[in-house]
Design a protein around this motif. Sequence first.
Motif, PDB file in Angstrom:
ATOM      1  N   VAL A 188      28.424  33.613  43.490  1.00 47.73           N
ATOM      2  CA  VAL A 188      28.707  32.176  43.476  1.00 47.73           C
ATOM      3  C   VAL A 188      28.317  31.559  44.818  1.00 47.73           C
ATOM      4  CG1 VAL A 188      30.427  30.400  43.078  1.00 47.73           C
ATOM      5  CG2 VAL A 188      30.644  32.623  41.922  1.00 47.73           C
ATOM      6  N   GLN A 189      27.476  30.555  44.767  1.00 51.77           N
ATOM      7  CA  GLN A 189      27.068  29.853  45.992  1.00 51.77           C
ATOM      8  C   GLN A 189      27.067  28.346  45.745  1.00 51.77           C
ATOM      9  OE1 GLN A 189      24.480  31.447  49.131  1.00 51.77           O
ATOM     10  NE2 GLN A 189      22.910  30.090  48.316  1.00 51.77           N
ATOM     11  N   LEU A 190      27.663  27.602  46.679  1.00 51.38           N
ATOM     12  CA  LEU A 190      27.704  26.144  46.625  1.00 51.38           C
ATOM     13  C   LEU A 190      27.176  25.636  47.962  1.00 51.38           C
ATOM     14  CD1 LEU A 190      28.628  23.629  45.012  1.00 51.38           C
ATOM     15  CD2 LEU A 190      30.851  23.837  46.179  1.00 51.38           C
TER      16      LEU A 190
ATOM     17  N   PRO B 122      39.779  26.847  45.132  1.00 54.02           N
ATOM     18  CA  PRO B 122      39.998  25.625  45.903  1.00 54.02           C
ATOM     19  C   PRO B 122      39.293  25.732  47.250  1.00 54.02           C
ATOM     20  CG  PRO B 122      41.935  27.040  46.016  1.00 54.02           C
ATOM     21  CD  PRO B 122      40.925  27.762  45.165  1.00 54.02           C
ATOM     22  N   ILE B 123      38.602  24.685  47.647  1.00 51.27           N
ATOM     23  CA  ILE B 123      37.867  24.661  48.912  1.00 51.27           C
ATOM     24  C   ILE B 123      38.634  23.784  49.900  1.00 51.27           C
ATOM     25  CG2 ILE B 123      35.689  24.071  50.028  1.00 51.27           C
ATOM     26  CD1 ILE B 123      34.359  24.408  47.275  1.00 51.27           C
ATOM     27  N   GLU B 124      38.918  24.333  51.063  1.00 49.81           N
ATOM     28  CA  GLU B 124      39.704  23.616  52.067  1.00 49.81           C
ATOM     29  C   GLU B 124      38.975  22.362  52.537  1.00 49.81           C
ATOM     30  OE1 GLU B 124      41.777  24.390  56.448  1.00 49.81           O
ATOM     31  OE2 GLU B 124      41.013  26.082  55.264  1.00 49.81           O
TER      32      GLU B 124
ATOM     33  N   ILE C  45      31.541  28.324  49.223  1.00 44.25           N
ATOM     34  CA  ILE C  45      32.401  29.266  48.511  1.00 44.25           C
ATOM     35  C   ILE C  45      32.644  30.479  49.399  1.00 44.25           C
ATOM     36  CG2 ILE C  45      32.517  30.851  46.531  1.00 44.25           C
ATOM     37  CD1 ILE C  45      32.995  27.922  45.829  1.00 44.25           C
ATOM     38  N   ILE C  46      33.880  30.940  49.435  1.00 44.50           N
ATOM     39  CA  ILE C  46      34.239  32.134  50.190  1.00 44.50           C
ATOM     40  C   ILE C  46      34.324  33.324  49.238  1.00 44.50           C
ATOM     41  CG2 ILE C  46      36.051  33.228  51.581  1.00 44.50           C
ATOM     42  CD1 ILE C  46      36.756  30.452  52.653  1.00 44.50           C
ATOM     43  N   ASN C  47      33.686  34.427  49.623  1.00 44.80           N
ATOM     44  CA  ASN C  47      33.728  35.668  48.851  1.00 44.80           C
ATOM     45  C   ASN C  47      33.006  35.539  47.511  1.00 44.80           C
ATOM     46  OD1 ASN C  47      34.533  38.410  48.670  1.00 44.80           O
ATOM     47  ND2 ASN C  47      36.322  37.884  47.458  1.00 44.80           N
ATOM     48  N   GLY C  48      31.901  34.813  47.518  1.00 45.95           N
ATOM     49  CA  GLY C  48      31.163  34.594  46.277  1.00 45.95           C
ATOM     50  C   GLY C  48      30.601  35.852  45.655  1.00 45.95           C
TER      51      GLY C  48
ATOM     52  N   ILE D 206      30.543  42.205  55.739  1.00 44.41           N
ATOM     53  CA  ILE D 206      31.881  42.306  55.165  1.00 44.41           C
ATOM     54  C   ILE D 206      32.953  41.816  56.128  1.00 44.41           C
ATOM     55  CG2 ILE D 206      32.106  44.720  55.887  1.00 44.41           C
ATOM     56  CD1 ILE D 206      33.592  43.083  52.698  1.00 44.41           C
ATOM     57  N   GLY D 207      32.742  42.025  57.438  1.00 46.95           N
ATOM     58  CA  GLY D 207      33.716  41.568  58.413  1.00 46.95           C
ATOM     59  C   GLY D 207      33.862  40.064  58.408  1.00 46.95           C
ATOM     60  N   THR D 208      32.747  39.350  58.280  1.00 52.57           N
ATOM     61  CA  THR D 208      32.785  37.888  58.233  1.00 52.57           C
ATOM     62  C   THR D 208      33.512  37.410  56.988  1.00 52.57           C
ATOM     63  OG1 THR D 208      30.743  37.680  59.513  1.00 52.57           O
ATOM     64  CG2 THR D 208      31.358  35.816  58.138  1.00 52.57           C
ATOM     65  N   THR D 209      33.179  37.983  55.843  1.00 52.93           N
ATOM     66  CA  THR D 209      33.827  37.572  54.594  1.00 52.93           C
ATOM     67  C   THR D 209      35.326  37.866  54.633  1.00 52.93           C
ATOM     68  OG1 THR D 209      31.786  38.029  53.385  1.00 52.93           O
ATOM     69  CG2 THR D 209      33.789  37.809  52.081  1.00 52.93           C
ATOM     70  N   LEU D 210      35.704  39.039  55.145  1.00 58.43           N
ATOM     71  CA  LEU D 210      37.116  39.396  55.222  1.00 58.43           C
ATOM     72  C   LEU D 210      37.877  38.411  56.100  1.00 58.43           C
ATOM     73  CD1 LEU D 210      39.484  41.278  54.634  1.00 58.43           C
ATOM     74  CD2 LEU D 210      38.725  42.708  56.553  1.00 58.43           C
ATOM     75  N   ARG D 211      37.317  38.056  57.246  1.00 58.14           N
ATOM     76  CA  ARG D 211      38.006  37.115  58.136  1.00 58.14           C
ATOM     77  C   ARG D 211      38.190  35.756  57.472  1.00 58.14           C
ATOM     78  NH1 ARG D 211      34.791  39.886  61.866  1.00 58.14           N
ATOM     79  NH2 ARG D 211      33.146  38.305  61.787  1.00 58.14           N
ATOM     80  N   LYS D 212      37.195  35.313  56.724  1.00 60.13           N
ATOM     81  CA  LYS D 212      37.327  34.044  56.007  1.00 60.13           C
ATOM     82  C   LYS D 212      38.464  34.115  54.988  1.00 60.13           C
ATOM     83  CE  LYS D 212      32.498  32.510  56.349  1.00 60.13           C
ATOM     84  NZ  LYS D 212      31.275  32.176  55.563  1.00 60.13           N
ATOM     85  N   CYS D 213      38.543  35.227  54.266  1.00 60.82           N
ATOM     86  CA  CYS D 213      39.609  35.406  53.266  1.00 60.82           C
ATOM     87  C   CYS D 213      40.978  35.473  53.922  1.00 60.82           C
ATOM     88  CB  CYS D 213      39.355  36.668  52.453  1.00 60.82           C
ATOM     89  SG  CYS D 213      37.893  36.610  51.387  1.00 60.82           S
TER      90      CYS D 213
END
Length: 364
Positions: free
Chosen positions: A231-233, A103-105, A23-26, A247-254
């Motif tokens: 949220v974690q999967l 949705p998960i890519e 999950i991204i940005n859980g 936060i930088g990692t999460t932002l780049r994923k988003c």
Amino acid sequence: MSKAAELAALIGSGQAQGNKNLIINGAMTVDQRHSGSSFTVVNGNSTTGVIADRFRVNEASGAEFTAQRVADAPVGFEYSSKLTVTTADSSLGSTEFHRVIQPIEGKNISNLNWGTSNAKTLTLTFYVKSSVTGQYYISVFNNAADRTLLKGYTIDSANTWEKKTITIIGDQTGTWLTTNAVGIHLMWSLGTGSTYQSSTLDAYQAGFYMAKSDQVNIAASVNSTWQLTGVQLEVGDVATAFEHEDIGTTLRKCQRYFHRFQSDTNYDAFAPAYWLVTTQVFSMYEFPVTMRTQPSLSISATSDWRIHSNGGDGVLGSLVVNRATPNNMQTYSDQSSNTGTAGHAGAIRNNNNASAYIEFSAEL
């Protein structure tokens, strides 16, 4: 067991590795669109809105909601995504529903081997809080919406953060894409009509379903609320601690799926530009990360932006995509009331409007 042996065991199981969360940005830390402001969710299957990045709310009934990322969360978290009922619908039609979905890519699930005899089991954990107690469901379904797994959970106490842990077995048949399209849909039902109800739990079935018939209808009463965070999967049948990433990692994923250029002050520059001819301005914008696919473009208003150069200056007549790739976008603006000198360089900047924005979307 020694600490070294424990660490080796965790690494061997994959539980100690970074990026374990599918999950991204859980933790709801990124909210590019709204920055905590609320928006209205109205009837219409095609009408969707993203609360915190990657978490979409979808509503198809007579109910209406406000959606917002809020600073209310269990210990260890800062934010949650919250829905509040503003118009009730106490009797859902057969095809009506409300849901939150990520949705998960497919490229992020290729290691799961779903659709084969080697399909891996996942564990889902999340924190939920609602003013309405009772039975709720999550749904796991594929891109074609012809394979579904339903799992239930109960909200026991009103207006109290509760942690839920759910085991999700891997599907050994069906088609689960590993392309840049949707591989897995993970959905939280908030009310589901009979067409999308099934009594089969804990096993994959053909077709698309959201819940059992005893699913709570969150929209039965005005001012009812439902919130989600943490949220974690992850791979495996054991829940591990939530993976808090920087936060930088999460932002780049988003930003692979959505990027918003938001002005901070008046006259912020958006992109370098030049006059191709006296009535047409070209500009090029480089995305901060490679996006999932060629994105679409939307802007607050053409009047919010202007071309600034020594060859000509004026409000943009339009901002149109000329060429785009997952890495950059070339735009042009036809000037009906302003002209410039061909070949002169300048910049696209906001027109004295610190709230102007330009958005790029490659959402699933």
